[in-house]
Design a protein around this motif. Structure first.
Motif, mmCIF file in Angstrom:
data_model
loop_
_atom_site.group_PDB
_atom_site.id
_atom_site.type_symbol
_atom_site.label_atom_id
_atom_site.label_comp_id
_atom_site.label_asym_id
_atom_site.label_seq_id
_atom_site.Cartn_x
_atom_site.Cartn_y
_atom_site.Cartn_z
ATOM 1 N N ALA A 132 0.665 -1.396 -0.015
ATOM 2 C CA ALA A 132 -0.029 -0.059 0.011
ATOM 3 C C ALA A 132 0.762 1.384 0.219
ATOM 4 C CB ALA A 132 -0.994 0.162 1.021
ATOM 5 N N THR B 20 3.215 1.370 -3.211
ATOM 6 C CA THR B 20 2.593 1.929 -4.311
ATOM 7 C C THR B 20 1.993 3.135 -4.429
ATOM 8 O OG1 THR B 20 1.492 -0.420 -4.806
ATOM 9 C CG2 THR B 20 0.395 1.144 -5.790
ATOM 10 N N THR B 21 1.555 3.561 -3.156
ATOM 11 C CA THR B 21 1.073 5.093 -3.149
ATOM 12 C C THR B 21 2.070 6.073 -3.565
ATOM 13 O OG1 THR B 21 -0.435 4.227 -1.503
ATOM 14 C CG2 THR B 21 0.046 6.704 -1.473
ATOM 15 N N LEU C 243 3.027 6.105 -7.181
ATOM 16 C CA LEU C 243 1.984 6.863 -8.014
ATOM 17 C C LEU C 243 2.146 8.305 -7.799
ATOM 18 C CD1 LEU C 243 -1.163 4.534 -7.083
ATOM 19 C CD2 LEU C 243 0.115 5.030 -9.473
#
Length: 199
Positions: free
Chosen positions: A192, A195-196, A199
């Motif tokens: 989590a 990936t955040t 991004l």
């Protein structure tokens, strides 16, 4: 970063792949932990508990044989019961030694139990001597005040050791569960958070 869109896409995929590798590594750690606990329980603790239960049964059968021996009146039947009692004693010793084959860490407890069983066997021999001598009063004293206590002591110690091994099994499973939860939380956090950030 001032990179072409294709380079950014490639970098994005590379980082996600790295995160996936890390997550998979944590998952494999969980599988290894489960395998370790499963091997400990199925290959060591459970067979040791089974051998102990069989040993306890043999101890109880040994005790029953002593009662039958005391009540017997025919000479041939007394000899047969004495042989049966010796067989149950030998079976109990063999089963208790099997415990150490599966779970050597229980050596001190098993040695204590073997000592208690040996005491009961020695008292049973004294019972046979008294019966063969026709001294029923002495035989009754040995049976009621010494042999019963020794047999009960051995059986109680066997029950205690069975419970101890059960507690070891539960403790290993609980520790594995806690570690599994930690691995799961770390894996989710990596995926989590990583990936955040990407991004």
């Amino acid at each position: 970063l001032r990179l072409p869109i294709a380079a950014k896409a490639a970098l994005f995929i590379a980082v996600l792949s790295l995160l996936s590798i890390v997550a998979n590594w944590f998952c494999f750690q969980r599988f290894d932990e489960l395998g370790r606990v499963n091997a400990l329980v199925t290959q060591h603790i459970s067979p040791a508990r089974l051998a102990l239960a069989e040993g306890k049964t043999a101890i109880e059968s040994f005790g029953v044989a002593t009662y039958k021996l005391y009540l017997a009146t025919e000479r041939d039947y007394i000899v047969e019961l004495a042989s049966t009692m010796k067989g149950e004693y030998d079976a109990a010793r063999a089963k208790l030694n099997n415990v150490l084959t599966y779970y050597p860490a229980a050596q001190s407890d098993v040695e204590v139990l073997l000592g208690k069983l040996q005491l009961a066997h020695r008292l049973a021999h004294e019972l046979i001597v008294a019966i063969n001598a026709g001294d029923r009063a002495a035989a009754r004293t040995i049976l009621d005040f010494r042999l019963d206590a020794a047999r009960d002591d051995a059986t109680s110690h066997a029950n205690r050791l069975i419970n101890i091994l059960g507690a070891h099994s539960r403790a290993a499973e609980e520790a594995s569960t806690e570690r599994g939860q930690w691995i799961y939380q770390v894996t989710i956090g990596i995926l989590a958070g990583g990936t955040t950030a990407v991004l």
